[in-house]
Scaffold this motif. Structure first.
Motif, PDB file in Angstrom:
ATOM      1  N   ARG A 169     -42.133   1.609 -60.024  1.00  0.00           N
ATOM      2  CA  ARG A 169     -42.999   2.930 -59.763  1.00  0.00           C
ATOM      3  C   ARG A 169     -42.557   4.180 -60.547  1.00  0.00           C
ATOM      4  O   ARG A 169     -43.632   4.953 -60.833  1.00  0.00           O
ATOM      5  N   THR A 170     -41.423   4.250 -61.105  1.00  0.00           N
ATOM      6  CA  THR A 170     -41.102   5.331 -61.980  1.00  0.00           C
ATOM      7  C   THR A 170     -41.910   5.408 -63.100  1.00  0.00           C
ATOM      8  O   THR A 170     -42.560   6.657 -63.696  1.00  0.00           O
ATOM      9  N   ALA A 171     -42.321   4.339 -63.907  1.00  0.00           N
ATOM     10  CA  ALA A 171     -42.967   4.248 -65.233  1.00  0.00           C
ATOM     11  C   ALA A 171     -44.276   4.855 -65.241  1.00  0.00           C
ATOM     12  O   ALA A 171     -44.739   5.756 -65.845  1.00  0.00           O
ATOM     13  N   PRO A 172     -44.986   4.107 -64.202  1.00  0.00           N
ATOM     14  CA  PRO A 172     -46.413   4.328 -64.051  1.00  0.00           C
ATOM     15  C   PRO A 172     -46.557   5.821 -63.507  1.00  0.00           C
ATOM     16  O   PRO A 172     -47.429   6.612 -63.983  1.00  0.00           O
ATOM     17  N   GLU A 173     -45.641   6.340 -62.745  1.00  0.00           N
ATOM     18  CA  GLU A 173     -45.710   7.722 -62.299  1.00  0.00           C
ATOM     19  C   GLU A 173     -45.402   8.851 -63.343  1.00  0.00           C
ATOM     20  O   GLU A 173     -46.387   9.780 -63.698  1.00  0.00           O
ATOM     21  N   VAL A 174     -44.462   8.386 -64.307  1.00  0.00           N
ATOM     22  CA  VAL A 174     -44.403   9.391 -65.697  1.00  0.00           C
ATOM     23  C   VAL A 174     -45.461   9.521 -66.489  1.00  0.00           C
ATOM     24  O   VAL A 174     -46.126  10.733 -66.732  1.00  0.00           O
ATOM     25  N   LEU A 175     -46.037   8.262 -66.784  1.00  0.00           N
ATOM     26  CA  LEU A 175     -47.206   8.281 -67.543  1.00  0.00           C
ATOM     27  C   LEU A 175     -48.346   9.049 -67.027  1.00  0.00           C
ATOM     28  O   LEU A 175     -49.170   9.739 -67.766  1.00  0.00           O
ATOM     29  N   TRP A 176     -48.593   8.618 -65.743  1.00  0.00           N
ATOM     30  CA  TRP A 176     -49.688   9.130 -65.119  1.00  0.00           C
ATOM     31  C   TRP A 176     -49.733  10.863 -65.020  1.00  0.00           C
ATOM     32  O   TRP A 176     -50.573  11.808 -65.160  1.00  0.00           O
ATOM     33  N   GLU A 177     -48.563  11.237 -64.760  1.00  0.00           N
ATOM     34  CA  GLU A 177     -48.436  12.781 -64.726  1.00  0.00           C
ATOM     35  C   GLU A 177     -48.382  13.537 -65.950  1.00  0.00           C
ATOM     36  O   GLU A 177     -48.497  14.686 -65.912  1.00  0.00           O
ATOM     37  N   LEU A 178     -48.082  12.620 -67.020  1.00  0.00           N
ATOM     38  CA  LEU A 178     -48.385  13.293 -68.353  1.00  0.00           C
ATOM     39  C   LEU A 178     -49.692  13.422 -68.870  1.00  0.00           C
ATOM     40  O   LEU A 178     -49.978  13.585 -69.828  1.00  0.00           O
ATOM     41  N   GLY A 179     -50.641  12.703 -67.960  1.00  0.00           N
ATOM     42  CA  GLY A 179     -51.978  12.634 -68.335  1.00  0.00           C
ATOM     43  C   GLY A 179     -52.653  11.344 -68.705  1.00  0.00           C
ATOM     44  O   GLY A 179     -53.908  11.567 -68.955  1.00  0.00           O
ATOM     45  N   ALA A 180     -51.996  10.359 -68.808  1.00  0.00           N
ATOM     46  CA  ALA A 180     -52.550   9.105 -69.098  1.00  0.00           C
ATOM     47  C   ALA A 180     -53.389   8.198 -67.995  1.00  0.00           C
ATOM     48  O   ALA A 180     -53.324   8.653 -67.166  1.00  0.00           O
ATOM     49  N   GLU A 181     -54.272   7.729 -68.567  1.00  0.00           N
ATOM     50  CA  GLU A 181     -54.818   6.479 -67.721  1.00  0.00           C
ATOM     51  C   GLU A 181     -54.043   5.623 -67.693  1.00  0.00           C
ATOM     52  O   GLU A 181     -53.837   4.624 -68.733  1.00  0.00           O
ATOM     53  N   VAL A 182     -53.569   4.934 -66.544  1.00  0.00           N
ATOM     54  CA  VAL A 182     -52.463   3.929 -66.598  1.00  0.00           C
ATOM     55  C   VAL A 182     -52.820   2.688 -66.015  1.00  0.00           C
ATOM     56  O   VAL A 182     -53.723   2.704 -64.904  1.00  0.00           O
TER      57      VAL A 182
END
Length: 446
Positions: free
Chosen positions: A188-201
């Protein structure tokens, strides 16, 4: 309990078999609780875990052991190993514990300890805890037994911290990222970090069921994410292991970059920015000779240690160095973390892409590796294959054959009953011949 418990990365073994039993975990926590008691009113321990089924059993046993010595337990649930280092220090705890067997199969588990500074324990501390286990400890009086409390926002605290390590005012907008969490602690943590920074995950390995951690996914099986990168035309793939302290990178073509390539990139960028403390990268004896030659050409020193990220960290702290790691993908950046952190290392790679505008393939191959092969050989517990005359003779003959044109590294794993046979040489045929002779000798002795 005559055998030594601690290996190169805590205590590890098959779940429900010695030493990874509930009984042993309780005794271990009781001894550790007594060791970490300080002269103050409240004593705290934080406990996190990955997604293995046996984590529930071990978590409960550890909680019972710690509370029996008067320690208050903060239960964090599934979080990455580096989050334990961070939150142990942040919560002003006396000790942190991570329940995980990292990249091992789901039927294994392990117990890793962190001191109040967030760093893994020294050999001396581990020996002292084992001594307490042998001699027994006094338990807390009934009125002084500890309490247990679940910290509901532990994951969120780590997510927010991880984002602060990405360059200020930078975002990941426009990047399509495959993130493989190995059905492990960072699901859960890794996808959340990347998404919150603006990436398409595009998430992979985010459906843990207690049995599928590291199974055909994650940093030990990057081919799964590589196929997804090519299929979805992603810009990059990030593969973590079961407890998210390792990472490998996949470029947009599906090619895999190991820890040596990632360290080479970060070391070069940090050296250019004046951030590489002491102008030195700390790595283990397993790191490729090509990395050493690349760094030398850049005017960067390479300091080698024994295998194990704890030894890398010890050398970093002793020398005041800021970057180190292992070929396997443990990347330690003491500016940000007290142990290997796969997600934060990936963010450093992504920062390079954002700030230079280059593709992953342009950053992920910073040096040409010297041909290297690693063969893992399982042996029967109780046997010592490396001590036999036949194996020693094969190793000596191999070293003589390679001369100055290559090297051999033969060692026992500190976490599994494996002999790791590694060799490097510019001549692949010679390398195959030498390794074949050593492997045959080890197998006969196993």
């Amino acid at each position: 309990m005559g055998d030594k418990l601690f290996g190169t990365d805590g205590v590890r073994g098959q779940a429900n078999s010695w030493p990874m039993t509930a009984e042993l975990a309780l005794k271990l926590a009781t001894a550790a609780g007594r060791y970490f008691r300080r002269d103050k009113q409240e004593h705290r321990v934080v406990i996190g875990k990955d997604t293995r089924l046996s984590g529930y059993m071990i978590e409960n046993a550890l909680t019972a052991g710690f509370t029996s010595t008067g320690m208050n337990v903060f239960l964090l649930g599934p979080v990455p190993t580096p989050a334990i280092g961070y939150l142990t220090h942040s919560l002003r705890a006396d000790v942190g514990v991570m329940i995980s067997a990292s990249h091992n199969q789901a039927t294994d588990n392990g117990i890793k300890f962190f001191g109040p500074d967030g760093f893994k324990l020294s050999d001396e501390a581990e020996e002292a805890i084992e001594e307490l286990m042998r001699n027994g400890v006094s338990l807390a009086a009934p009125e002084n037994i500890g309490r247990a409390k679940r910290i509901e926002d532990a994951r969120g605290r780590y997510v927010e911290y991880a984002k602060t390590t990405f360059p200020y005012r930078r975002r990941l907008d426009g990047l399509r990222i495959v993130i493989d969490c190995a059905n492990g602690a960072a699901y859960r943590t890794a996808p959340e970090v990347l998404w919150e920074l603006g990436a398409e995950v595009i998430p992979v390995g985010v459906d843990p069921n207690g049995f599928n951690i590291n199974k055909n996914c994650g940093s030990t099986h990057p081919e799964t994410a590589a196929a997804k990168v090519v299929e979805t035309r992603a810009d990059i793939g990030i593969c973590l292991d079961g407890d998210a302290d390792r990472v490998v990178i996949i470029d947009e073509r599906g090619n895999v970059a190991d820890g040596d390539q990632i360290m080479g990139l970060i070391a070069g960028r940090w050296a250019d920015e004046g951030r590489l403390a002491g102008g030195t990268l700390v790595a283990t004896v397993m790191s490729n000779l090509g990395l050493e030659r690349h760094l030398e050409a850049r005017g960067i020193a390479l300091k080698r240690t024994a295998v194990g990220d704890r030894y890398v960290v010890e050398a970093m702290r002793e020398g005041g160095h800021s970057l180190g790691g292992e070929q396997s993908g443990h990347i330690v950046m003491t500016d940000y973390a007290t142990t290997g952190d796969g997600l934060i290392a990936a963010l450093q790679f992504l920062a390079g892409m954002v700030e230079t505008g280059k593709k992953a393939s342009e950053l992920a191959r910073v040096f040409e590796p010297v041909p290297q092969k690693l063969i893992n050989l399982r042996y029967q517990p109780g046997k010592e294959p490396l001590e036999t005359d036949e194996v020693q003779a094969a190793i000596s003959a191999g070293e003589e054959a390679l001369g100055s044109n290559g090297r051999l590294l033969i060692r026992k794993s500190g976490t599994e009953p494996l002999i790791r046979v590694m060799g490097e040489a510019m001549d692949p045929a010679l390398l195959d011949s030498v390794l074949g002779s050593v492997v045959d000798a080890v197998r006969r002795a196993s």
